[in-house]
Scaffold this motif. Structure first.
Motif, short mmCIF file in Angstrom:
data_model
loop_
_atom_site.label_atom_id
_atom_site.label_comp_id
_atom_site.label_asym_id
_atom_site.label_seq_id
_atom_site.Cartn_x
_atom_site.Cartn_y
_atom_site.Cartn_z
N VAL A 45 -40.31 33.16 30.50
CA VAL A 45 -41.96 33.22 31.19
C VAL A 45 -42.64 32.37 30.25
O VAL A 45 -43.75 32.74 31.17
N ARG A 46 -42.38 31.98 29.70
CA ARG A 46 -43.20 30.47 28.76
C ARG A 46 -44.23 30.02 29.73
O ARG A 46 -45.55 30.16 29.12
N ASP A 47 -43.33 29.16 30.29
CA ASP A 47 -44.39 27.86 31.32
C ASP A 47 -44.45 28.82 32.45
O ASP A 47 -45.20 27.65 33.46
N GLU A 48 -44.75 29.57 32.79
CA GLU A 48 -44.55 30.28 34.41
C GLU A 48 -46.58 30.63 34.19
O GLU A 48 -47.29 31.37 33.61
N GLU A 49 -47.32 30.41 35.92
CA GLU A 49 -48.23 31.30 36.10
C GLU A 49 -48.64 32.17 36.97
O GLU A 49 -47.28 32.66 37.62
N GLY A 50 -49.31 33.03 36.20
CA GLY A 50 -49.17 34.56 37.53
C GLY A 50 -48.60 35.62 36.77
O GLY A 50 -48.10 35.29 35.41
N PRO A 51 -48.18 36.54 37.33
CA PRO A 51 -47.22 37.86 37.01
C PRO A 51 -45.63 37.21 36.58
O PRO A 51 -45.74 36.50 37.32
N ALA A 52 -45.67 37.94 35.80
CA ALA A 52 -43.98 37.43 35.34
C ALA A 52 -42.96 38.18 36.10
O ALA A 52 -43.53 39.10 36.10
N GLU A 53 -42.14 37.37 36.52
CA GLU A 53 -41.57 37.95 37.25
C GLU A 53 -39.56 37.12 36.94
O GLU A 53 -39.73 36.53 36.86
N VAL A 54 -38.87 38.75 36.78
CA VAL A 54 -37.86 38.25 37.10
C VAL A 54 -36.55 39.38 37.43
O VAL A 54 -36.58 40.11 37.33
N LEU A 55 -36.28 38.64 38.29
CA LEU A 55 -35.24 40.20 39.13
C LEU A 55 -34.43 40.86 38.35
O LEU A 55 -33.20 39.90 37.61
N PRO A 56 -34.02 41.73 38.46
CA PRO A 56 -32.90 42.93 38.29
C PRO A 56 -31.38 41.87 38.39
O PRO A 56 -31.24 41.51 39.55
N GLY A 57 -30.51 41.75 37.25
CA GLY A 57 -29.38 41.32 37.38
C GLY A 57 -29.51 39.92 36.32
O GLY A 57 -28.35 39.27 36.52
N PHE A 58 -30.58 39.42 36.38
CA PHE A 58 -30.61 38.11 35.06
C PHE A 58 -30.15 38.48 34.22
O PHE A 58 -30.96 38.66 33.26
N THR A 59 -29.44 37.87 33.78
CA THR A 59 -29.18 38.62 32.01
C THR A 59 -28.75 37.83 31.10
O THR A 59 -28.36 36.62 31.24
N VAL A 60 -29.50 37.62 30.01
CA VAL A 60 -29.09 36.50 28.86
C VAL A 60 -29.18 37.21 27.40
O VAL A 60 -28.98 38.19 27.70
N HIS A 61 -27.73 36.82 27.18
CA HIS A 61 -27.37 37.18 25.70
C HIS A 61 -26.98 38.66 26.27
O HIS A 61 -26.83 39.64 25.18
N GLY A 62 -25.99 38.78 27.35
CA GLY A 62 -25.37 40.04 27.24
C GLY A 62 -26.96 41.28 27.86
O GLY A 62 -26.01 42.03 28.46
N MET A 63 -27.58 40.51 27.70
CA MET A 63 -29.11 41.76 28.65
C MET A 63 -29.35 41.67 29.77
O MET A 63 -29.57 40.37 29.85
N ASP A 64 -29.67 42.84 30.70
CA ASP A 64 -30.06 42.44 31.62
C ASP A 64 -31.41 42.67 31.83
O ASP A 64 -32.10 43.44 31.86
#
Length: 276
Positions: free
Chosen positions: A129-148
């Motif tokens: 979310v580094r370059d996003e504006e407003g509230p941080a939003e990441v939907l469940p199921g979005f996995t990075v390095h094995g972490m949801d």
């Protein structure tokens, strides 16, 4: 150079060690020191190795966005995970404040005060979310390095989980635009309609987690005497020692979310699945 190294018959390793001793004791002239430095003399072997390991740590951070790493982690063919684990031991940096400063310049959470899983998830969320504006939003199921990451974010926003977080954790989340979900307010029942008892808003587990967070904030510890009773702000009394003992004995039946909550509060057995 190993201490016992010889160049032909000359004990060069011992001679180099003696030059370092003389330099450190202030018994060496500037000219001699300069001549040795032109040959690449390293006055502090420990500092030299630290800088080499620090470069490996920076390389790991560039790929993973964190230094709260597993012991098995490597970078630039160096065991950076084990190296960092050694430096986190109590007193390891007691006489090396400059080393701590150098590590914090790379990642302020290189030695977190809470469960390692929390800063690992947070570091990924922060980058997403580094370059996003407003509230941080990441939907469940979005996995990075094995972490949801989406599921983890949704959990942090739950009012009961947010309340149990340490102040530093909440500050980090707020800094990247994460805020807790509003507390659900149950409307009062009209007079004479059904039961007049107030709606139950917190489960027994949530009350226990809130009591543990309150106890830890006050004492700085999660080691609770079995007979201890913690009183919540609303007057509810929680048999915290009994709650922890019973919960630990049933850890195999706890959901992932509940284990994550307890691990986030500092219970090692919840993070590892084994007894602390």
């Amino acid at each position: 150079m190993p201490y016992g190294f010889k160049e032909g018959p000359f004990p060069l390793g011992a001679w180099v060690a003696e030059q370092r001793r003389a330099y450190g004791a202030g018994q060496m002239t500037g000219k001699r020191a300069q001549r040795l430095e032109k040959l690449g003399m390293v006055w502090s072997v420990a500092d030299e190795r630290f800088q080499e390991d620090l470069e490996a740590a920076k390389a790991y951070y560039a790929d993973h966005w964190r230094l709260c790493v597993p012991r098995s982690a490597t970078a630039l063919d160096r065991p950076v995970g084990q190296w960092l684990s050694n430096l986190r031991r109590p007193g390891a940096l007691g006489d090396r404040p400059e080393w701590r400063t150098a590590l914090e310049a790379v990642d302020e959470d290189w030695a977190p005060a809470w469960s390692a899983e929390w800063p690992r998830h947070f570091a990924v969320l922060r980058e997403l979310v580094r370059d996003e504006e407003g509230p941080a939003e990441v939907l469940p199921g979005f996995t990075v390095h094995g972490m949801d990451i989406g599921r983890w974010l949704a959990r942090q926003r739950k009012p009961e989980v947010w309340a149990a977080l340490a102040e530093g954790q909440r500050e980090r989340l707020e800094a990247i635009g994460v805020t807790p979900l509003p507390v659900t307010v149950h409307p009062e029942l009209p007079p004479g309609a059904g039961s007049t008892s107030p709606a139950k808003t917190l489960s027994a587990f949530d009350k226990g987690a809130a009591a543990l967070a309150q106890y830890k904030a006050r004492t700085g510890s999660v080691k609770v005497p079995r007979a201890h009773v913690e009183q919540l702000p609303d007057g509810t009394e929680v048999k915290l020692g009994v709650f922890l003992s019973n919960t630990k004995s049933r850890r195999a039946k706890l959901t992932v979310d509940k284990l994550a909550t307890l691990a986030g509060l500092g219970l090692e057995w919840a993070a590892t699945g084994g007894a602390a």
